[in-house]
Motif scaffolding. Structure first.
Motif, PDB file in Angstrom:
ATOM      1  N   SER A   5     -31.186  12.694 -25.066  1.00  0.00           N
ATOM      2  CA  SER A   5     -30.477  13.644 -24.223  1.00  0.00           C
ATOM      3  C   SER A   5     -30.423  13.200 -22.770  1.00  0.00           C
ATOM      4  O   SER A   5     -29.676  13.774 -21.980  1.00  0.00           O
ATOM      5  CB  SER A   5     -31.133  15.025 -24.313  1.00  0.00           C
ATOM      6  OG  SER A   5     -32.455  14.981 -23.796  1.00  0.00           O
ATOM      7  N   ARG A   6     -31.223  12.203 -22.405  1.00  0.00           N
ATOM      8  CA  ARG A   6     -31.193  11.673 -21.032  1.00  0.00           C
ATOM      9  C   ARG A   6     -30.285  10.455 -20.911  1.00  0.00           C
ATOM     10  O   ARG A   6     -30.270   9.788 -19.889  1.00  0.00           O
ATOM     11  CB  ARG A   6     -32.612  11.284 -20.591  1.00  0.00           C
ATOM     12  CG  ARG A   6     -33.633  12.393 -20.657  1.00  0.00           C
ATOM     13  CD  ARG A   6     -33.338  13.518 -19.695  1.00  0.00           C
ATOM     14  NE  ARG A   6     -33.425  13.121 -18.297  1.00  0.00           N
ATOM     15  CZ  ARG A   6     -33.240  13.951 -17.278  1.00  0.00           C
ATOM     16  NH1 ARG A   6     -32.934  15.214 -17.510  1.00  0.00           N
ATOM     17  NH2 ARG A   6     -33.319  13.531 -16.036  1.00  0.00           N
ATOM     18  N   TYR A   7     -29.516  10.184 -21.950  1.00  0.00           N
ATOM     19  CA  TYR A   7     -28.636   9.015 -21.949  1.00  0.00           C
ATOM     20  C   TYR A   7     -27.180   9.463 -21.988  1.00  0.00           C
ATOM     21  O   TYR A   7     -26.816  10.376 -22.731  1.00  0.00           O
ATOM     22  CB  TYR A   7     -28.935   8.126 -23.162  1.00  0.00           C
ATOM     23  CG  TYR A   7     -27.925   7.014 -23.365  1.00  0.00           C
ATOM     24  CD1 TYR A   7     -28.033   5.810 -22.668  1.00  0.00           C
ATOM     25  CD2 TYR A   7     -26.857   7.183 -24.235  1.00  0.00           C
ATOM     26  CE1 TYR A   7     -27.100   4.803 -22.838  1.00  0.00           C
ATOM     27  CE2 TYR A   7     -25.911   6.179 -24.410  1.00  0.00           C
ATOM     28  CZ  TYR A   7     -26.042   4.998 -23.715  1.00  0.00           C
ATOM     29  OH  TYR A   7     -25.109   3.996 -23.887  1.00  0.00           O
ATOM     30  N   LEU A  19     -10.620   8.208 -19.783  1.00  0.00           N
ATOM     31  CA  LEU A  19     -11.922   8.058 -19.136  1.00  0.00           C
ATOM     32  C   LEU A  19     -12.789   9.229 -19.595  1.00  0.00           C
ATOM     33  O   LEU A  19     -12.532  10.380 -19.246  1.00  0.00           O
ATOM     34  CB  LEU A  19     -11.767   8.052 -17.616  1.00  0.00           C
ATOM     35  CG  LEU A  19     -12.863   7.371 -16.797  1.00  0.00           C
ATOM     36  CD1 LEU A  19     -12.461   7.269 -15.340  1.00  0.00           C
ATOM     37  CD2 LEU A  19     -14.200   8.061 -16.916  1.00  0.00           C
ATOM     38  N   LEU A  20     -13.818   8.918 -20.382  1.00  0.00           N
ATOM     39  CA  LEU A  20     -14.637   9.951 -21.003  1.00  0.00           C
ATOM     40  C   LEU A  20     -16.113   9.756 -20.674  1.00  0.00           C
ATOM     41  O   LEU A  20     -16.569   8.623 -20.473  1.00  0.00           O
ATOM     42  CB  LEU A  20     -14.454   9.933 -22.526  1.00  0.00           C
ATOM     43  CG  LEU A  20     -13.028  10.083 -23.058  1.00  0.00           C
ATOM     44  CD1 LEU A  20     -13.019   9.929 -24.569  1.00  0.00           C
ATOM     45  CD2 LEU A  20     -12.432  11.420 -22.643  1.00  0.00           C
ATOM     46  N   ALA A  21     -16.834  10.861 -20.645  1.00  0.00           N
ATOM     47  CA  ALA A  21     -18.296  10.839 -20.511  1.00  0.00           C
ATOM     48  C   ALA A  21     -18.879  11.482 -21.761  1.00  0.00           C
ATOM     49  O   ALA A  21     -18.513  12.603 -22.123  1.00  0.00           O
ATOM     50  CB  ALA A  21     -18.739  11.609 -19.268  1.00  0.00           C
ATOM     51  N   ARG A  22     -19.783  10.773 -22.405  1.00  0.00           N
ATOM     52  CA  ARG A  22     -20.392  11.280 -23.638  1.00  0.00           C
ATOM     53  C   ARG A  22     -21.913  11.225 -23.521  1.00  0.00           C
ATOM     54  O   ARG A  22     -22.467  10.308 -22.911  1.00  0.00           O
ATOM     55  CB  ARG A  22     -19.931  10.457 -24.843  1.00  0.00           C
ATOM     56  CG  ARG A  22     -18.547  10.824 -25.351  1.00  0.00           C
ATOM     57  CD  ARG A  22     -18.262  10.190 -26.705  1.00  0.00           C
ATOM     58  NE  ARG A  22     -17.214  10.880 -27.430  1.00  0.00           N
ATOM     59  CZ  ARG A  22     -15.930  10.578 -27.371  1.00  0.00           C
ATOM     60  NH1 ARG A  22     -15.537   9.569 -26.613  1.00  0.00           N
ATOM     61  NH2 ARG A  22     -15.037  11.265 -28.061  1.00  0.00           N
ATOM     62  N   GLY A  23     -22.564  12.212 -24.175  1.00  0.00           N
ATOM     63  CA  GLY A  23     -24.017  12.260 -24.178  1.00  0.00           C
ATOM     64  C   GLY A  23     -24.553  13.241 -23.161  1.00  0.00           C
ATOM     65  O   GLY A  23     -23.822  13.973 -22.504  1.00  0.00           O
ATOM     66  N   GLY A  24     -25.884  13.256 -23.048  1.00  0.00           N
ATOM     67  CA  GLY A  24     -26.538  14.128 -22.079  1.00  0.00           C
ATOM     68  C   GLY A  24     -26.877  15.493 -22.630  1.00  0.00           C
ATOM     69  O   GLY A  24     -26.677  15.795 -23.803  1.00  0.00           O
ATOM     70  N   ASP A  25     -27.405  16.338 -21.756  1.00  0.00           N
ATOM     71  CA  ASP A  25     -27.795  17.701 -22.098  1.00  0.00           C
ATOM     72  C   ASP A  25     -27.085  18.662 -21.152  1.00  0.00           C
ATOM     73  O   ASP A  25     -26.172  18.268 -20.418  1.00  0.00           O
ATOM     74  CB  ASP A  25     -29.317  17.852 -22.017  1.00  0.00           C
ATOM     75  CG  ASP A  25     -29.871  17.367 -20.676  1.00  0.00           C
ATOM     76  OD1 ASP A  25     -29.074  17.214 -19.717  1.00  0.00           O
ATOM     77  OD2 ASP A  25     -31.084  17.136 -20.578  1.00  0.00           O
ATOM     78  N   PHE A  26     -27.498  19.935 -21.163  1.00  0.00           N
ATOM     79  CA  PHE A  26     -26.789  20.926 -20.354  1.00  0.00           C
ATOM     80  C   PHE A  26     -26.912  20.643 -18.855  1.00  0.00           C
ATOM     81  O   PHE A  26     -25.984  20.923 -18.092  1.00  0.00           O
ATOM     82  CB  PHE A  26     -27.297  22.332 -20.672  1.00  0.00           C
ATOM     83  CG  PHE A  26     -26.818  22.849 -22.006  1.00  0.00           C
ATOM     84  CD1 PHE A  26     -25.481  23.122 -22.204  1.00  0.00           C
ATOM     85  CD2 PHE A  26     -27.696  23.045 -23.052  1.00  0.00           C
ATOM     86  CE1 PHE A  26     -25.019  23.595 -23.425  1.00  0.00           C
ATOM     87  CE2 PHE A  26     -27.256  23.518 -24.280  1.00  0.00           C
ATOM     88  CZ  PHE A  26     -25.912  23.788 -24.466  1.00  0.00           C
TER      89      PHE A  26
END
Length: 233
Positions: A5-7, A19-26
């Motif tokens: 979740s920190r990646y 252009l997309l951002a994937r991953g992570g937490d709230f």
């Protein structure tokens, strides 16, 4: 919190050029949104994209800013070379953190007075949080008036309806709850303050405080012996 979740990965899709951002937490989602990304919620995943119609240079600047913000608070971000940066901007507590602190005050409250005091910050007539929220909804509705698209008047009416109807119900109920708690003026029977003192009559002299013991975890009943189910006809 899992390492996964920190990646995050912030890249352009080689096939669609999105252009997309994937991953992570709230927490990462909030940082991405403050950097300008738009969340896309699907059945099996949530990812973020840049706003439509954004020029390539502006999109790259937005992505670079997001990478810097995420890394500044400890996220591992894999990104295209053009978005890589050594910048680490200072991070500050968002406004929502002040509101969330009221929940902590309510969880720590040991008397009805303390609970009422926390709820007052929400319900105060002139400068309470709910009054401010109504102003935000109304201002957003006013912004949509005359914005130019066919759906804008509907959006403005909907926002005013939320402010005047739904929010008013929440505020009325919370005001009643707050006033009732203020009138009761009594300690919470299950939340007495810990004095960290053990009475002289205590049997366990090594105890740290006189608070009642924590409840034991509930144990599941033992399963029936093998073959027991087949004994009944």
């Amino acid at each position: 919190m899992s390492r996964t979740s920190r990646y995050l990965a912030i890249r352009r899709n080689p096939h669609s050029d999105e252009l997309l951002a994937r991953g992570g937490d709230f927490e990462a989602y909030s940082i991405l949104q403050r950097a300008g990304f738009i969340p896309v919620v699907r059945l099996h995943e949530t990812y973020h994209r840049v706003p439509t119609g954004l020029a390539d240079a502006d999109a790259s600047s937005l992505a670079t800013n997001a990478v810097a913000r995420l890394r500044a608070v400890g996220y591992l971000v894999d990104c295209d070379a053009g978005f890589d940066t050594d910048a680490r901007p200072a991070s500050f507590l968002p406004l929502g953190a002040s509101v969330a602190h009221l929940a902590e005050r309510l969880r720590d409250a040991t008397t009805t007075d303390e609970a009422a005091e926390a709820l007052t910050e929400l319900t105060a007539s002139h400068d309470g949080i709910l009054t401010a929220l109504q102003e935000v909804l109304t201002a957003t509705a006013e912004f949509h008036d005359g914005l130019g698209q066919l759906a804008d008047p509907h959006t403005a009416r909907r926002l005013r309806y939320l402010a005047d109807e739904h929010l008013d119900v929440i505020r009325t109920d919370l005001i009643h709850t707050r006033n009732t708690l203020a009138d009761r003026r009594c300690p919470h029977p299950g939340r007495s303050a810990c004095t960290e003192e053990v009475p002289a009559t205590g049997h366990e002299r090594s105890a740290v405080c006189a608070c009642p013991p924590a409840p034991s975890p509930r144990t599941l009943p033992a399963p029936p012996p093998p073959g027991a189910a087949g004994l009944h006809r």
